[in-house]
Enzyme design. Structure first.
Site, PDB file in Angstrom:
ATOM      1  N   GLY A 251      10.308  -4.341  -5.196  1.00  0.00           N
ATOM      2  CA  GLY A 251      11.401  -3.558  -4.881  1.00  0.00           C
ATOM      3  C   GLY A 251      11.091  -2.678  -3.722  1.00  0.00           C
ATOM      4  O   GLY A 251      12.047  -1.797  -3.525  1.00  0.00           O
TER       5      GLY A 251
ATOM      6  N   ARG B 186       9.552  10.156  -4.296  1.00  0.00           N
ATOM      7  CA  ARG B 186       8.080  10.055  -4.318  1.00  0.00           C
ATOM      8  C   ARG B 186       7.496   8.844  -3.330  1.00  0.00           C
ATOM      9  O   ARG B 186       6.476   8.306  -3.507  1.00  0.00           O
ATOM     10  CB  ARG B 186       7.285   9.658  -5.635  1.00  0.00           C
TER      11      ARG B 186
ATOM     12  N   ILE C 113       1.235   2.130  -4.170  1.00  0.00           N
ATOM     13  CA  ILE C 113       2.768   2.464  -3.780  1.00  0.00           C
ATOM     14  C   ILE C 113       3.071   1.363  -2.929  1.00  0.00           C
ATOM     15  O   ILE C 113       4.097   0.843  -2.929  1.00  0.00           O
ATOM     16  CB  ILE C 113       2.614   3.781  -2.847  1.00  0.00           C
TER      17      ILE C 113
ATOM     18  N   ASP D 178      -6.971   5.299   2.708  1.00  0.00           N
ATOM     19  CA  ASP D 178      -7.402   3.988   2.924  1.00  0.00           C
ATOM     20  C   ASP D 178      -7.148   3.297   4.227  1.00  0.00           C
ATOM     21  O   ASP D 178      -7.220   1.896   4.275  1.00  0.00           O
ATOM     22  CB  ASP D 178      -6.780   2.954   1.741  1.00  0.00           C
TER      23      ASP D 178
ATOM     24  N   ASP E 246       7.401   9.817   4.786  1.00  0.00           N
ATOM     25  CA  ASP E 246       7.081   9.394   6.079  1.00  0.00           C
ATOM     26  C   ASP E 246       8.444   9.018   6.914  1.00  0.00           C
ATOM     27  O   ASP E 246       8.439   9.421   7.944  1.00  0.00           O
ATOM     28  CB  ASP E 246       6.129   8.046   6.116  1.00  0.00           C
TER      29      ASP E 246
ATOM     30  N   ASP F 171      -3.410   8.076   5.977  1.00  0.00           N
ATOM     31  CA  ASP F 171      -3.647   7.766   4.307  1.00  0.00           C
ATOM     32  C   ASP F 171      -5.417   7.484   4.137  1.00  0.00           C
ATOM     33  O   ASP F 171      -6.008   6.989   4.951  1.00  0.00           O
ATOM     34  CB  ASP F 171      -2.885   6.392   4.021  1.00  0.00           C
TER      35      ASP F 171
END
Length: 350
Positions: free
Chosen positions: A313, A274, A308, A185, A278, A183
């Site tokens: 939830g 979405r 994300i 970040d 992974d 990713d």
């Protein structure tokens, strides 16, 4: 009266201890050293044979254990379909960027500075494409930060729509066997990255990564198990994991092709959710290999806050994704393990 003189042959002192010379005793005395020598030689030979047998058994056991471990871990360094490649010397960093232009420059600059990186592919999945100026600047950064004479190849892929699932469907297919999926970040130090790459080279069929996760059976009804997606604390507590997340993991480039050819039902599900690409990749690799992934010990740093990851939830969503994807496979392909790859250079006790 002169005393009689008797010549005693050399080496027969023992025969003359009783005061007289005897030919029979002389022969016996001459024979004893050779008998003792033969006995000692036989004993030495027998001991050597025993040691040789034990050494052969130990060597056979080591070979047997190594083959079993290799089979269990899915290691197959001599598989020509995966290993033989002229581009085996380095790897491609596949960066997934999701609406975070503020961190992508830092990410590209860092990974371009790692010596074994041959290419950087950025998959941009934001709703608004970046400016041409920004893309040009990223390309300059990749070239300037490259280690050695060979400059890092930089490719920027713009994915239409907010399709995180498309991170494994790059428009430009990498040339290296090894893909490091990360990713934008997430920063992995170059030393840790190089070590993980060396681990992957011994197990090119496996996923090799820094972020382990696991699963557990939550309940079972009518012979159907419902699984729970477990986070880091469960891995820390039990020492067991069954996945390494693609936010920081190596895998073979052929899995990109396998992912693109997955069942349409799985691809559609991931596209709609979405959030589960992974998990889908971990299930795919486990289903192909029948073996667990490999967790590499190493520090990683997060330089941004992913939208994300902060969704409410998320735990329930991950549980749902895991169970829904398993239902598409018809079985549970994930294999738990306690194995962890650690660099001896960085450990005092090992």
């Amino acid at each position: 009266m002169s005393s009689a003189h008797v010549d005693i042959p050399d080496g027969s002192a023992a025969a003359a201890t009783d005061g007289f010379y005897s030919p029979a005793k002389q022969k016996a005395a001459n024979r004893r050293p050779s008998v003792l020598t033969i006995q000692r030689a036989r004993q030495t030979l027998c001991a050597a044979k025993v040691k040789l047998i034990f050494a052969a058994l130990a060597f056979s056991f080591i070979l047997f254990a190594s083959s079993k471990l290799s089979s269990f871990m899915g290691w197959n360094p001599h598989n020509p379909s995966f290993v033989s490649s002229p581009s085996r010397g380095g790897y491609t960093v596949l960066i997934n960027s999701w609406k975070q232009s503020s961190v992508i420059k830092q990410s590209v600059a860092h990974y371009a500075s790692c010596r074994s990186v041959e290419a950087i592919h950025v998959s941009w999945s934001g709703s608004e494409p970046p400016s041409e100026k920004m893309i040009a600047r990223l390309n300059e950064v990749a070239v300037l930060k490259s280690e050695g004479a060979q400059k890092t190849n930089f490719i920027f892929n713009i994915i239409s729509g907010d399709q995180l699932a498309s991170r494994f469907k790059p428009k430009s297919y990498p040339n290296t066997d090894a893909i490091f999926s990360v990713d934008d970040d997430v920063i992995v130090p170059c030393s840790s990255l190089d070590f993980a790459f060396s681990v992957w080279q011994t197990a090119p069929l496996s996923m090799v990564g820094f972020v382990p996760r696991t699963h557990s059976v939550n309940k079972e009804q009518n012979n159907v198990a419902y699984y729970r997606y477990e986070g880091w604390w469960s891995v820390w507590w039990t020492g067991t994991y069954s996945m390494v997340l693609s936010k920081a993991a190596f895998f073979h480039r052929k899995y990109l092709d396998f992912y693109a050819r997955m069942s349409p039902s799985i691809q559609n599900y991931v596209a709609n959710e979405r959030n589960c690409e992974d998990i889908a990749m971990s299930l795919l690799v486990a289903n192909v290999t029948g073996a667990p992934p490999i967790w590499v010990k190493g520090k990683i740093y997060e330089i941004g806050a992913s939208a994300i990851a902060s969704l409410r939830g998320r735990s329930q969503l991950r549980n749902k994704c895991l169970n829904d994807l398993i239902s598409h496979y018809g079985n549970m392909p994930l294999v738990p393990t306690n194995f962890k790859a650690v660099s001896a250079k960085n450990e005092w006790l090992w």
